[in-house]
Design a protein around this motif. Structure first.
Motif, mmCIF file in Angstrom:
data_model
loop_
_atom_site.group_PDB
_atom_site.id
_atom_site.type_symbol
_atom_site.label_atom_id
_atom_site.label_comp_id
_atom_site.label_asym_id
_atom_site.label_seq_id
_atom_site.Cartn_x
_atom_site.Cartn_y
_atom_site.Cartn_z
ATOM 1 N N LYS A 239 0.818 -1.211 0.000
ATOM 2 C CA LYS A 239 0.000 0.000 0.000
ATOM 3 C C LYS A 239 0.859 1.271 0.000
ATOM 4 O O LYS A 239 0.331 2.381 0.071
ATOM 5 N N ASN A 240 2.186 1.083 -0.077
ATOM 6 C CA ASN A 240 3.124 2.218 -0.139
ATOM 7 C C ASN A 240 2.874 3.205 1.008
ATOM 8 O O ASN A 240 2.723 4.411 0.814
ATOM 9 N N ILE A 241 2.856 2.673 2.211
ATOM 10 C CA ILE A 241 2.666 3.496 3.398
ATOM 11 C C ILE A 241 3.985 4.183 3.736
ATOM 12 O O ILE A 241 4.991 3.526 4.010
ATOM 13 N N ASP B 257 -0.187 10.364 7.065
ATOM 14 C CA ASP B 257 -1.258 10.801 6.167
ATOM 15 C C ASP B 257 -1.770 9.679 5.274
ATOM 16 O O ASP B 257 -2.925 9.713 4.824
ATOM 17 N N ASP B 258 -0.942 8.665 5.038
ATOM 18 C CA ASP B 258 -1.393 7.532 4.221
ATOM 19 C C ASP B 258 -2.423 6.681 4.953
ATOM 20 O O ASP B 258 -3.169 5.926 4.319
ATOM 21 N N ILE C 221 -5.118 7.544 6.408
ATOM 22 C CA ILE C 221 -6.521 7.962 6.293
ATOM 23 C C ILE C 221 -7.027 7.852 4.855
ATOM 24 O O ILE C 221 -8.121 8.334 4.548
ATOM 25 N N ARG C 222 -6.248 7.175 3.998
ATOM 26 C CA ARG C 222 -6.735 6.907 2.645
ATOM 27 C C ARG C 222 -7.869 5.895 2.684
ATOM 28 O O ARG C 222 -7.960 5.067 3.596
ATOM 29 N N ASP C 223 -8.723 5.918 1.668
ATOM 30 C CA ASP C 223 -9.879 5.021 1.627
ATOM 31 C C ASP C 223 -9.505 3.557 1.468
ATOM 32 O O ASP C 223 -10.303 2.679 1.815
ATOM 33 N N ASP C 224 -8.287 3.279 0.967
ATOM 34 C CA ASP C 224 -7.910 1.894 0.681
ATOM 35 C C ASP C 224 -7.056 1.265 1.778
ATOM 36 O O ASP C 224 -6.462 0.209 1.574
ATOM 37 N N VAL C 225 -6.990 1.887 2.953
ATOM 38 C CA VAL C 225 -6.121 1.401 4.027
ATOM 39 C C VAL C 225 -6.955 0.945 5.220
ATOM 40 O O VAL C 225 -7.860 1.660 5.669
ATOM 41 N N ASP D 116 -10.844 10.347 11.069
ATOM 42 C CA ASP D 116 -10.583 9.655 9.805
ATOM 43 C C ASP D 116 -9.762 8.390 10.037
ATOM 44 O O ASP D 116 -9.986 7.357 9.388
ATOM 45 N N ASN E 244 -10.928 4.013 9.729
ATOM 46 C CA ASN E 244 -10.233 2.974 8.953
ATOM 47 C C ASN E 244 -9.789 1.789 9.800
ATOM 48 O O ASN E 244 -9.200 0.844 9.281
#
Length: 360
Positions: free
Chosen positions: A134-136, A140-141, A143-147, A187, A191
């Motif tokens: 997921k390239n964390i 800030d990464d 709170i992405r929708d795909d995490v 946020d 997740n």
């Protein structure tokens, strides 16, 4: 005088002060004069076992036995108040020791020595899957929708409180407002897919395949690698120094004072903490790890992300004292973690409630 010599002298002074402060803590401990009952949060179990083995080889520790109980820090603290036998507690956050002070089980002076009652340290890291798919790269990464995130529950776990405070500080200590920090926590917890009882439970959940990111102690990632269950981890540019307290109870067996002195000693307990992935105490500069102070080299620390630099410096290392009104947790506890039973719920409590995961 060299920096190394100065640090050794300061550490020795802290040990002497800690021993003096605890001299009044003698008595017939619940476990007997030749047995130390350790009650701790789950994460340092392996390190404490290694320290106990080393202590048994010393003159003071010869013939001493141990009884242990490990679990979520808050739960363990409350259990001691409710009667769980303990001579020594090693908990995640100072507020869990203060609960014992309030109950008359630990002296008010427990944190008066130079180490301020802290016996082990680490930092908050972001555990990721192999290859970091997921390239964390940082907070800030998350709170992405795909995490999807795994973290313990602040209601029971001290580790969870360190994680949440690190996330809060990522915003507030980099120019953001408290309102923006609260939104970031909303946020982030939206997740969360696994809200476990303890930091160790969170690690096991992640190792079992849940989530994309584990909010964890650095030492948990290193220990997992040492046990053949390793996962990669990212150290964010801004993260938090985790400071875990240890204290001797007022009715402890007298040998427990010697145990605490050994735990704090550079080439005793602190060496074993380092070998198990914790950052050894540095009373001069908590952000710097000098393994030579504990008789080790980088190559001695197995399982770290960088074998040449197992405990790298953090670009922006936050501490309770420098960034959040410490020493101690102070008002940040109520601001973030108040349960709402005596007023407004804390920011983190509200974020979890909004996420719908409060009952997990």
């Amino acid at each position: 005088m060299s920096t190394t010599t100065t640090r050794r002298m300061r550490t020795a002074a802290a040990l002497a002060a800690a021993t003096a402060l605890l001299a009044a803590c003698g008595g017939g401990g619940a476990s007997g004069d030749d047995t130390i009952s350790i009650v701790g949060f789950a994460v340092p179990e392996a390190a404490n076992a290694a320290i106990a083995d080393e202590f048994s080889d010393t003159e003071s520790g010869a013939g001493v036995g141990f009884r242990t109980s490990y679990g979520a820090s808050g739960d363990q603290s409350r259990a001691v108040v409710d009667g769980l036998d303990a001579d020594y507690v090693h908990l995640s956050v100072a507020t869990d020791v203060e609960r014992l002070v309030d109950a008359g089980l630990v002296e008010e002076t427990w944190d008066d020595a130079e180490n301020k009652g802290i016996v082990s340290t680490s930092i908050v890291v972001l555990g990721v899957r192999d290859g970091n798919p997921k390239n964390i790269q940082g907070w800030d990464d998350l709170i992405r929708d795909d995490v999807e995130i795994v973290t313990p529950n602040p209601a029971s776990s001290g580790a969870a409180r360190w994680n949440a405070l690190a996330a809060w500080g990522h915003v507030t200590e980099n120019g953001g407002s408290e309102e923006e920090a609260a939104q970031f926590l909303d946020d982030l917890f939206a997740n969360v897919v696994s809200l476990t009882n303890s930091g160790r439970d969170a690690t096991q959940s992640f190792l079992g395949g849940t989530g994309d990111v584990l909010l964890a102690y650095e030492n948990e990632a290193i220990l997992a690698a040492q046990n053949g269950n390793g996962f990669e981890y990212v150290i964010p540019e801004t993260t938090l120094l985790i400071e875990n307290p240890g204290a001797v109870l007022t009715e402890a067996a007298p040998i427990t004072d010697d145990w605490l002195e050994f735990v704090l000693s550079p080439e005793g307990g602190q060496r074993q903490f380092a070998l198990n992935g914790f950052r050894p105490l540095n009373l001069d500069d908590p952000g710097v790890v000098d393994l030579s102070e504990v008789g080790l080299e980088a190559s001695d620390i197995e399982g770290a992300a960088d074998a040449d630099d197992p405990f790298p410096a953090v670009t922006n290392l936050l501490t309770l004292e420098d960034n959040f009104g410490g020493p101690g947790w102070g008002g940040i506890v109520d601001q973030l973690f108040a349960d709402g039973s005596e007023g407004e719920a804390g920011v983190v409590t509200q974020a979890i409630e909004k996420s719908g995961k409060a009952t997990q």
